[in-house]
Design an enzyme around this catalytic site. Structure first.
Site, PDB file in Angstrom:
ATOM      1  N   HIS A  73     -14.936  -2.928  16.060  1.00 24.49           N
ATOM      2  CA  HIS A  73     -13.786  -2.719  15.185  1.00 24.49           C
ATOM      3  C   HIS A  73     -14.320  -2.381  13.804  1.00 24.49           C
ATOM      4  CE1 HIS A  73      -9.438  -3.209  14.593  1.00 24.49           C
ATOM      5  NE2 HIS A  73      -9.856  -3.071  13.362  1.00 24.49           N
TER       6      HIS A  73
ATOM      7  N   GLU B 179     -14.109 -12.169  25.809  1.00 26.84           N
ATOM      8  CA  GLU B 179     -14.126 -12.677  24.426  1.00 26.84           C
ATOM      9  C   GLU B 179     -12.892 -13.515  24.079  1.00 26.84           C
ATOM     10  OE1 GLU B 179     -16.235 -10.358  25.039  1.00 26.84           O
ATOM     11  OE2 GLU B 179     -17.888 -10.739  23.662  1.00 26.84           O
TER      12      GLU B 179
ATOM     13  N   TYR C 106      -9.721 -12.761  24.708  1.00 26.25           N
ATOM     14  CA  TYR C 106      -8.494 -12.003  24.454  1.00 26.25           C
ATOM     15  C   TYR C 106      -7.503 -12.179  25.615  1.00 26.25           C
ATOM     16  CZ  TYR C 106     -10.698  -9.850  20.379  1.00 26.25           C
ATOM     17  OH  TYR C 106     -11.289  -9.641  19.159  1.00 26.25           O
TER      18      TYR C 106
ATOM     19  N   ARG D 210     -14.288  -5.107  30.996  1.00 23.00           N
ATOM     20  CA  ARG D 210     -15.195  -6.021  30.267  1.00 23.00           C
ATOM     21  C   ARG D 210     -14.849  -7.430  30.676  1.00 23.00           C
ATOM     22  NH1 ARG D 210     -16.753  -5.710  24.400  1.00 23.00           N
ATOM     23  NH2 ARG D 210     -18.172  -7.465  24.131  1.00 23.00           N
TER      24      ARG D 210
ATOM     25  N   HIS E 157     -14.223 -15.856  21.179  1.00 15.54           N
ATOM     26  CA  HIS E 157     -14.387 -15.858  19.716  1.00 15.54           C
ATOM     27  C   HIS E 157     -14.315 -17.267  19.143  1.00 15.54           C
ATOM     28  CE1 HIS E 157     -14.939 -11.704  19.321  1.00 15.54           C
ATOM     29  NE2 HIS E 157     -13.684 -11.313  19.465  1.00 15.54           N
TER      30      HIS E 157
ATOM     31  N   ARG F  13     -23.846  -2.634  17.318  1.00 17.67           N
ATOM     32  CA  ARG F  13     -24.300  -2.558  15.926  1.00 17.67           C
ATOM     33  C   ARG F  13     -25.532  -1.665  15.743  1.00 17.67           C
ATOM     34  NH1 ARG F  13     -24.818  -8.793  14.906  1.00 17.67           N
ATOM     35  NH2 ARG F  13     -25.682  -8.559  17.002  1.00 17.67           N
TER      36      ARG F  13
ATOM     37  N   GLN G  54     -23.637  -8.645   7.932  1.00 17.09           N
ATOM     38  CA  GLN G  54     -23.190  -8.679   6.537  1.00 17.09           C
ATOM     39  C   GLN G  54     -22.284  -7.517   6.142  1.00 17.09           C
ATOM     40  OE1 GLN G  54     -27.296 -10.401   5.063  1.00 17.09           O
ATOM     41  NE2 GLN G  54     -26.019  -9.946   3.324  1.00 17.09           N
TER      42      GLN G  54
ATOM     43  N   CYS H 114     -21.003  -5.299   8.619  1.00 22.13           N
ATOM     44  CA  CYS H 114     -20.118  -4.879   9.716  1.00 22.13           C
ATOM     45  C   CYS H 114     -19.054  -5.950   9.955  1.00 22.13           C
ATOM     46  CB  CYS H 114     -20.920  -4.507  10.959  1.00 22.13           C
ATOM     47  SG  CYS H 114     -22.128  -5.712  11.487  1.00 22.13           S
TER      48      CYS H 114
ATOM     49  N   GLN I  21     -38.309  -9.289  -1.775  1.00 20.17           N
ATOM     50  CA  GLN I  21     -37.707 -10.537  -1.262  1.00 20.17           C
ATOM     51  C   GLN I  21     -37.524 -10.514   0.262  1.00 20.17           C
ATOM     52  OE1 GLN I  21     -35.545 -13.101  -3.330  1.00 20.17           O
ATOM     53  NE2 GLN I  21     -36.861 -12.598  -5.050  1.00 20.17           N
TER      54      GLN I  21
ATOM     55  N   LYS J  29     -17.295 -26.806  -0.705  1.00 18.62           N
ATOM     56  CA  LYS J  29     -18.085 -27.006   0.515  1.00 18.62           C
ATOM     57  C   LYS J  29     -19.378 -26.184   0.449  1.00 18.62           C
ATOM     58  CE  LYS J  29     -16.749 -25.406   4.681  1.00 18.62           C
ATOM     59  NZ  LYS J  29     -15.925 -25.263   5.865  1.00 18.62           N
TER      60      LYS J  29
ATOM     61  N   TRP K 289     -20.855 -20.445   9.288  1.00 14.95           N
ATOM     62  CA  TRP K 289     -20.670 -21.631  10.131  1.00 14.95           C
ATOM     63  C   TRP K 289     -21.928 -21.909  10.961  1.00 14.95           C
ATOM     64  CZ3 TRP K 289     -20.922 -21.602  15.521  1.00 14.95           C
ATOM     65  CH2 TRP K 289     -20.866 -20.355  16.143  1.00 14.95           C
TER      66      TRP K 289
ATOM     67  N   ASP L 105     -27.815  -9.457  -2.788  1.00 15.65           N
ATOM     68  CA  ASP L 105     -28.302  -9.443  -1.419  1.00 15.65           C
ATOM     69  C   ASP L 105     -28.759  -8.044  -1.058  1.00 15.65           C
ATOM     70  OD1 ASP L 105     -26.175  -7.957  -0.347  1.00 15.65           O
ATOM     71  OD2 ASP L 105     -24.965  -9.760  -0.192  1.00 15.65           O
TER      72      ASP L 105
HETATM   73  P1  NAP Z   1     -27.147 -17.784  -5.000  1.00 20.73           P
HETATM   74  O1  NAP Z   1     -26.573 -17.531  -3.672  1.00 20.73           O
HETATM   75  O2  NAP Z   1     -26.521 -17.178  -6.180  1.00 20.73           O
HETATM   76  O3  NAP Z   1     -27.209 -19.362  -5.166  1.00 20.73           O
HETATM   77  C1  NAP Z   1     -27.749 -19.959  -6.272  1.00 20.73           C
HETATM   78  C2  NAP Z   1     -27.631 -21.473  -6.144  1.00 20.73           C
HETATM   79  O4  NAP Z   1     -28.196 -22.052  -7.272  1.00 20.73           O
HETATM   80  C3  NAP Z   1     -26.224 -21.937  -6.027  1.00 20.73           C
HETATM   81  O5  NAP Z   1     -26.162 -22.954  -5.065  1.00 20.73           O
HETATM   82  C4  NAP Z   1     -25.925 -22.473  -7.412  1.00 20.73           C
HETATM   83  O6  NAP Z   1     -25.015 -23.509  -7.190  1.00 20.73           O
HETATM   84  C5  NAP Z   1     -27.269 -22.941  -7.902  1.00 20.73           C
HETATM   85  N1  NAP Z   1     -27.456 -22.810  -9.340  1.00 20.73           N
HETATM   86  C6  NAP Z   1     -27.095 -21.800 -10.146  1.00 20.73           C
HETATM   87  N2  NAP Z   1     -27.462 -22.051 -11.411  1.00 20.73           N
HETATM   88  C7  NAP Z   1     -28.082 -23.228 -11.406  1.00 20.73           C
HETATM   89  C8  NAP Z   1     -28.685 -24.022 -12.417  1.00 20.73           C
HETATM   90  N3  NAP Z   1     -28.730 -23.624 -13.677  1.00 20.73           N
HETATM   91  N4  NAP Z   1     -29.205 -25.200 -12.060  1.00 20.73           N
HETATM   92  C9  NAP Z   1     -29.175 -25.623 -10.798  1.00 20.73           C
HETATM   93  N5  NAP Z   1     -28.617 -24.914  -9.803  1.00 20.73           N
HETATM   94  C10 NAP Z   1     -28.076 -23.732 -10.108  1.00 20.73           C
HETATM   95  O7  NAP Z   1     -28.642 -17.345  -5.064  1.00 20.73           O
HETATM   96  P2  NAP Z   1     -29.823 -17.584  -4.048  1.00 20.73           P
HETATM   97  O8  NAP Z   1     -29.608 -18.752  -3.188  1.00 20.73           O
HETATM   98  O9  NAP Z   1     -31.037 -17.537  -4.881  1.00 20.73           O
HETATM   99  O10 NAP Z   1     -29.778 -16.346  -3.149  1.00 20.73           O
HETATM  100  C11 NAP Z   1     -29.883 -15.060  -3.680  1.00 20.73           C
HETATM  101  C12 NAP Z   1     -29.153 -14.148  -2.831  1.00 20.73           C
HETATM  102  O11 NAP Z   1     -29.923 -13.748  -1.701  1.00 20.73           O
HETATM  103  C13 NAP Z   1     -27.953 -14.793  -2.242  1.00 20.73           C
HETATM  104  O12 NAP Z   1     -26.881 -14.779  -3.087  1.00 20.73           O
HETATM  105  C14 NAP Z   1     -27.720 -14.014  -1.055  1.00 20.73           C
HETATM  106  O13 NAP Z   1     -26.830 -12.972  -1.244  1.00 20.73           O
HETATM  107  C15 NAP Z   1     -29.083 -13.505  -0.657  1.00 20.73           C
HETATM  108  N6  NAP Z   1     -29.386 -14.233   0.518  1.00 20.73           N
HETATM  109  C16 NAP Z   1     -28.505 -14.151   1.493  1.00 20.73           C
HETATM  110  C17 NAP Z   1     -28.694 -14.876   2.606  1.00 20.73           C
HETATM  111  C18 NAP Z   1     -27.713 -14.803   3.714  1.00 20.73           C
HETATM  112  O14 NAP Z   1     -27.767 -15.600   4.597  1.00 20.73           O
HETATM  113  N7  NAP Z   1     -26.801 -13.876   3.749  1.00 20.73           N
HETATM  114  C19 NAP Z   1     -29.787 -15.673   2.720  1.00 20.73           C
HETATM  115  C20 NAP Z   1     -30.693 -15.736   1.677  1.00 20.73           C
HETATM  116  C21 NAP Z   1     -30.473 -15.007   0.563  1.00 20.73           C
HETATM  117  P3  NAP Z   1     -24.405 -24.390  -8.347  1.00 20.73           P
HETATM  118  O15 NAP Z   1     -24.263 -23.492  -9.521  1.00 20.73           O
HETATM  119  O16 NAP Z   1     -23.114 -24.875  -7.787  1.00 20.73           O
HETATM  120  O17 NAP Z   1     -25.363 -25.491  -8.525  1.00 20.73           O
HETATM  121 FE1  SF4 Z   2     -26.679  -4.625  12.152  1.00 24.66          FE
HETATM  122 FE2  SF4 Z   2     -26.428  -5.923   9.820  1.00 24.66          FE
HETATM  123 FE3  SF4 Z   2     -26.005  -3.276  10.021  1.00 24.66          FE
HETATM  124 FE4  SF4 Z   2     -24.258  -4.994  11.038  1.00 24.66          FE
HETATM  125  S1  SF4 Z   2     -24.759  -4.769   8.892  1.00 24.66           S
HETATM  126  S2  SF4 Z   2     -25.035  -3.149  12.001  1.00 24.66           S
HETATM  127  S3  SF4 Z   2     -25.625  -6.524  11.821  1.00 24.66           S
HETATM  128  S4  SF4 Z   2     -27.932  -4.357  10.323  1.00 24.66           S
END
Ligand code: NAP
Ligand code: SF4
Length: 677
Positions: free
Chosen positions: A30, A167, A169, A217, A255, A314, A342, A344, A414, A569, A580, A662
């Site tokens: 979708h 799924e 449905y 399916r 789902h 995907r 992220q 899609c 990163q 949360k 989740w 990100d």
């Molecule tokens: P972030 O998502 O912006 O989170 C920063 C964290 O630091 C928050 O929990 C924030 O919460 C805390 N924070 C901010 N200022 C602070 C301060 N002065 N003192 C203490 N805590 C503070 O940044 P990130 O975790 O560094 O990740 C960077 C980005 O990489 C993410 O936003 C994400 O998009 C990407 N990433 C994505 C994934 C994913 O699974 N999709 C995984 C890894 C990285 P509080 O301000 O409430 O304390």
């Molecule tokens: Fe694959 Fe991520 Fe692109 Fe979706 S956004 S198609 S999961 S690489």
């Protein structure tokens, strides 16, 4: 003659009245494209995939009637006017040498609408609307509407339909007592419960004739309580075959299941074994699915007898030319789908148009084009993280001369940290693909070099993608020997003790917690471990494939407390469809999550916090190590120097905006800039 590299994957499949040129199905997704009603745009999306060599495409789900739509206004095939629109798509796909089937998706109680219908009035846990229980006439109407959608699909030039029976449905809802409490001929015994799907296939076949593909399916493992047993799956498969299905496709999990089925932490080909159990039980071809994202994985699935064909969805967002590149021996140039969801599914569930983290052109083909340039320019890109790499690659693809600098000894920025996280192994392939692409596109890569303003003055364009630096949270005592930042931890440069407090619960805080609680092999790379961790059992033994013991994760390697200041949360801002999973995974490992805290100080005893705006209830988080994951700040030193020296530059990625940066935003921004230069 069999293809030398992928003899099974690239072998044709004879369906009697028609032949598929290989064993690759582009699974239904979708995307939101059909809802735009911009049919040339829809046609371009599918035609590019057909051009890229996939044998058979399945469209996104089309509702057979308004009550069956996944949400009010969901795309469908309701009228003769729609037929002409859909013909734009089928013509384009046929002109590109492909075949396309339309998926008929009746959502039943999963429809996000007060008008939704189902076998029994039982609300699903993922929708606020209880379905209206259908009476006999209501059921007959649903069958008739699905059959009409199939005949309209044929009129619209489709090569077939996929009847969505998995799924969780509508059709799936009739099959199991979890959702079907009826006592009439549509409920009760399994024979009664499967009457609806079988009738749908039988009547659809009667209506469309023999020379039209009908894929059914079928949910082969429901992953919900009171789901189907495998005996029931076999019974249904045989009945569906007898009713006239051409092919059976695999559905994995409802789902509402609390077990991940397609996320990046699911092992590659992690459910092919389920389809394999059905091989030999029916005479028609079987398609397997889920977490198959590279030609060697797909070939292996077929070579080991798991299925006759593979469905990938995907991966065709990530790369329209997947099959063509595989056939040409260029699998290393296939842009890998990292199963992140992220751009899609997360987009779909937020009402946004689908794209792809690694390929921003996905579903934006008519608007974002990488056309060759008339006059190549010399472009410097500083920083080989996600943003810089994307900019360099698109600029080079268009014919510009690109020099790519990075002060590190390797590209990836990163992304190299992400690939260290258990469950994020797909990032390794992404970095490898960037390496190959940099080499094959003739980019002049200069590693270990931090260019100065003088080094950059001779270029026509300068792109600064110098990324981010960790934010200093300024906690008293953070310069002590028991405090590290996430970079030191993920680089293996920190001695982390058995009790850890993680400051910051953003994407990186969650990732670091995951890294710290794991030891030994990653379950993503050991399917048996992964099944044990999430409680996946054999559907021949356990109804629905739920292990009776439930999830049995390995003991955590460390005792971790994950903290944030915001009083919400933890993990609320993670991906809509994956947050989740991250939360559940950490909870299974006993991670304590705390919100609404203030960081008072760190000493040898651990991290001292207080709670709320009034800084009440002082508490010691007793720990050996504190890891700082407090977000990012822009790294713009070079950009500022260039500006001061009067050298114009484009600033992209984390160096532009660090907040919640990100890879999706970085790659999109880099690609779009380079498309415009
Ligand atoms: P972030 O998502 O912006 O989170 C920063 C964290 O630091 C928050 O929990 C924030 O919460 C805390 N924070 C901010 N200022 C602070 C301060 N002065 N003192 C203490 N805590 C503070 O940044 P990130 O975790 O560094 O990740 C960077 C980005 O990489 C993410 O936003 C994400 O998009 C990407 N990433 C994505 C994934 C994913 O699974 N999709 C995984 C890894 C990285 P509080 O301000 O409430 O304390
Ligand atoms: Fe694959 Fe991520 Fe692109 Fe979706 S956004 S198609 S999961 S690489």
């Amino acid at each position: 003659m069999a293809h030398a590299l992928y003899p099974h994957l690239l072998a044709p499949l004879d369906l009697g009245f028609t032949t598929l040129k290989n064993r690759v199905l582009m699974g239904s997704m979708h995307t939101g494209l059909e809802e735009t009603k911009d049919w040339p745009r829809v046609a371009t999306f599918y035609a590019e995939r057909a051009q890229g060599g996939v044998a058979l495409i399945v469209t996104g789900g089309m509702a057979p009637n308004p009550e069956g739509g996944v949400f009010p206004g969901a795309a469908g095939l309701f009228s003769d006017h729609d037929i002409a629109n859909h013909r734009t798509v089928t013509d384009a796909v046929h002109d590109a040498g492909g075949k396309i089937a339309m998926q008929i998706l009746h959502a039943g109680r999963y429809a996000y609408s007060p008008d939704c219908v189902g076998p029994s009035p039982i609300k699903s846990p993922i929708s606020p609307f209880p379905p209206k229980e259908l009476d006999e006439d209501g059921i007959e109407k649903q069958i008739a509407d699905i059959v009409t959608a199939a005949t309209r699909a044929r009129e619209a030039g489709y090569d077939g339909v996929e009847i969505m029976g998995s799924e969780g449905y509508f059709l799936n809802q009739f099959l199991v007592t979890h959702t079907n409490k009826r006592t009439d001929r549509w409920g009760g015994s399994y024979e009664n419960r499967m009457r609806l799907p079988v009738e749908v296939v039988r009547r659809a076949r009667e209506a469309v004739g023999d020379d039209f593909i009908i894929i059914y399916r079928l949910s082969m493992i429901d992953l919900i309580p009171e789901g189907s047993t495998f005996d029931e799956v076999v019974t249904l498969a045989r009945a569906v075959e007898a009713a006239g299905a051409t092919i059976i496709n695999t559905g994995i999990g409802w789902h509402e299941a609390r077990i991940p089925t397609i996320a990046t932490s699911v092992p590659r080909k992690g459910f092919a074994w389920v389809t394999k159990k059905l091989m030999g039980q029916v005479g028609i071809p079987l398609i397997t699915s889920n977490r198959i994202n590279m030609p060697d994985v797909a070939e292996d699935v077929l070579a080991t007898g798991c299925a006759d064909m593979v469905s990938m969805a995907r991966p065709f967002l990530a790369d329209a030319d997947f099959v063509a590149k595989a056939a040409a021996g260029k699998a290393d140039q296939i842009t890998p789908c990292i199963a992140c969801n992220q751009a899609c599914l997360d987009h779909t569930f937020s009402g946004k148009m689908t794209s792809c983290l690694v390929n921003p052109r996905a579903c934006h083909e008519t608007e974002l084009r990488y056309d060759p340039v008339a006059v190549p320019r010399r472009i410097a890109v500083v920083g080989a993280g996600a943003a810089g790499l994307a900019a360099a690659m698109v600029a080079a693809e268009r014919g510009h001369h690109v020099v790519l600098f990075d002060k590190a000894a390797q590209i990836g920025g990163q992304l190299n940290m992400a690939k260290e996280i258990p469950g994020k192994e797909e990032f390794k392939g992404l970095v490898r693909w960037f390496e190959t692409s940099v080499a094959t596109r003739g980019i002049d890569l200069r590693l270990g070099v931090a260019p100065t303003v003088d080094d950059l003055t001779g270029f026509d364009e300068v792109i600064v993608a110098t990324g981010v630096k960790p934010r200093d949270p300024g906690i008293p005592g953070q310069d002590g020997p028991n405090v590290f930042n996430y970079i030191e931890v993920l680089a293996g440069k920190a001695m982390v003790g058995p009790r850890v407090a993680v400051v910051g619960a953003g994407g990186i805080g969650f990732d670091v917690a995951e890294y710290l609680v794991h030891q030994g092999e990653s379950p993503t790379e050991v399917p048996e471990l992964w099944r044990r961790e999430w409680g996946v059992g054999d559907p021949s033994v356990n109804r629905g494939g739920l292990a009776p013991e439930g999830p049995r994760p390995a003991a955590p390697a460390r005792q971790v407390t994950l903290l944030q200041r915001k009083n919400e949360k933890p993990g609320k801002r993670l991906g809509k469809t994956t947050g989740w999973i991250h939360r559940a995974s950490l909870q299974m490992k006993g991670v304590t999550m705390m919100a609404g805290v203030n960081y008072e100080r760190i000493d040898a005893d651990g991290l001292h916090i207080s709670h709320g705006a009034a800084r009440e209830n002082p508490t010691l988080i007793a720990c050996d190590t504190v890891v700082l994951c407090a977000g990012q700040m822009v790294e713009r030193t070079l950009a500022d120097e260039l500006t001061a020296a009067g050298v114009a530059c484009h600033v992209i990625g984390g160096a532009d905006v660090a907040t919640e940066l990100d890879a999706k935003r970085a790659i999109d921004q880099g690609s779009r800039l380079a498309a415009a230069l």
